[in-house]
Design a protein around this motif. Sequence first.
Motif, PDB file in Angstrom:
ATOM      1  N   ILE A  68      35.783  26.236  41.091  1.00  0.00           N
ATOM      2  CA  ILE A  68      36.556  27.355  41.641  1.00  0.00           C
ATOM      3  C   ILE A  68      36.152  28.608  40.872  1.00  0.00           C
ATOM      4  N   VAL A  69      35.703  29.638  41.597  1.00  0.00           N
ATOM      5  CA  VAL A  69      35.294  30.888  40.937  1.00  0.00           C
ATOM      6  C   VAL A  69      35.969  32.061  41.631  1.00  0.00           C
ATOM      7  N   GLY A  70      36.242  33.132  40.850  1.00  0.00           N
ATOM      8  CA  GLY A  70      36.726  34.372  41.442  1.00  0.00           C
ATOM      9  C   GLY A  70      38.181  34.670  41.213  1.00  0.00           C
ATOM     10  N   SER A  89      34.952  23.966  33.747  1.00  0.00           N
ATOM     11  CA  SER A  89      34.025  24.650  32.834  1.00  0.00           C
ATOM     12  C   SER A  89      33.236  25.762  33.522  1.00  0.00           C
ATOM     13  N   VAL A  90      33.202  25.757  34.848  1.00  0.00           N
ATOM     14  CA  VAL A  90      32.433  26.765  35.599  1.00  0.00           C
ATOM     15  C   VAL A  90      33.227  28.068  35.665  1.00  0.00           C
ATOM     16  N   LYS A  91      32.607  29.180  35.229  1.00  0.00           N
ATOM     17  CA  LYS A  91      33.284  30.480  35.187  1.00  0.00           C
ATOM     18  C   LYS A  91      32.750  31.443  36.247  1.00  0.00           C
ATOM     19  N   THR A  92      31.452  31.347  36.541  1.00  0.00           N
ATOM     20  CA  THR A  92      30.829  32.317  37.450  1.00  0.00           C
ATOM     21  C   THR A  92      30.165  31.614  38.619  1.00  0.00           C
ATOM     22  N   GLU A  93      29.870  32.409  39.651  1.00  0.00           N
ATOM     23  CA  GLU A  93      29.217  31.844  40.839  1.00  0.00           C
ATOM     24  C   GLU A  93      27.800  31.374  40.499  1.00  0.00           C
ATOM     25  N   GLN A  97      26.229  27.674  41.263  1.00  0.00           N
ATOM     26  CA  GLN A  97      24.993  27.446  42.029  1.00  0.00           C
ATOM     27  C   GLN A  97      24.017  26.567  41.244  1.00  0.00           C
ATOM     28  N   ASN A  98      23.910  26.795  39.953  1.00  0.00           N
ATOM     29  CA  ASN A  98      23.013  25.981  39.111  1.00  0.00           C
ATOM     30  C   ASN A  98      23.482  24.528  39.055  1.00  0.00           C
TER      31      ASN A  98
END
Length: 424
Positions: A68-70, A89-93, A97-98
């Motif tokens: 979830i980002v944004g 752990s995911v902060k940015t789009e 994508q990576n």
Amino acid sequence: MKFLEKRLVKPMNKFNAIVSETYMNQVKSKSFIALLLMPLIFIIIGAGAGYISYSNASSSAEQDQVAIVGDSSIKKSLVKLDGDSIDSSVKTEKQAQNKIKSDDIYGYVKMSKNNNKIKAQYIGNDYLDSDVKHDLMQTLSLKQNELNISNGGLTKDQIQKLSNKPLFESHIEKQKSENSENNDNGIKMASLQTLIFVLYFFLIMYSSVTASTIAKDKGSKIIEVIFSSTTATKYFLGKIVGIILTLITQLIAYLIMIFAGYKFLSTASFSKDIVNESSDTIHQMIGNFININLAFIVLGLIVGIILSAAAGALVARKEDASKSAQPVVMITLLLFLLSIMFQNNSNSIIPQILSYFPLSSCFFMPIRMINNQANIFEGIISLIILIAFIIGLTYFISKVYKGLMLQNSNEGWFKNLIKGVKYR
């Protein structure tokens, strides 16, 4: 036998020597060590299989996550609802994508706000999980309502009226839910089947061990030397006590291993959730055994050992030692089959009678008590009858044991029994 080498040993020391030798011979045997290690091996194999399954599930779970980002507030709310399905752990789009490219996640949801409307856009290699989508839409609706109220310029009273919720009350009087009743019946059935199996397993095992031990002594012609050093009664009681101590050692070892295994599984990361969810069931099953039922199990095993010692004395040759336990094994098998047959109908006339008959009460009275068809007072009466039977049986066999051991006829165990009883 070492205790026979000292002819001037005191009578009590002779008895202790018989008990000690019988006990040590049993606990040092390969079969006893194998049986002792069997539960430990099962626990280790089960724990290993559980750990491997947990590791595989954990690695596959990482590939079944979404990011979830944004909007950090929406992300925080979803993590609370679907923590295992969200990669926090995911902060940015760009990070999302990576991670999609490396197959660490299967997709991500990009949150944005435009003209006072919250928008969620999903990008991924697979469809968004239905549960995550449901929780996401609920969270978005709540956030959108908060935004609408904030932008609507409503007063506190208006906001209070909009936040009113319906009330629901439930009153249940002395009724048990069907699921709870079915669960209790399932626990009772599992307790019954475990109880029957434990009795059958130990009776079969120790019947063979006892009868073979006695039959080998008799067939080796050493019995005349034994009786010249001590009485048949001391020999009989010494053998019985030695084998009972072996049984108690095995039971204590099993209980320690089961307790240690339970403690380990209740704290291990791969099994603690399952064990904790089943803790009430496990405690209820243990409660069905750690009570008067445990006394029935132990006394039933003692009856089997005493009868097996008599059966071992009825064979004429050492080669027949393996067959000596057949009478007791057949009785045990018959009671085992009857207990299975009547476990769902344990309040009929046959189980009621058998629950007071000494040879069968250890099977049937615990079953009736678990099914709440016999109270504690009935259980105590049955237990007293069983204890009196053990005392009487032990006294009778000890008095005729010399005759049973010294006759060597091949006319069959029944005729050998009659001749042994008549021996003087």
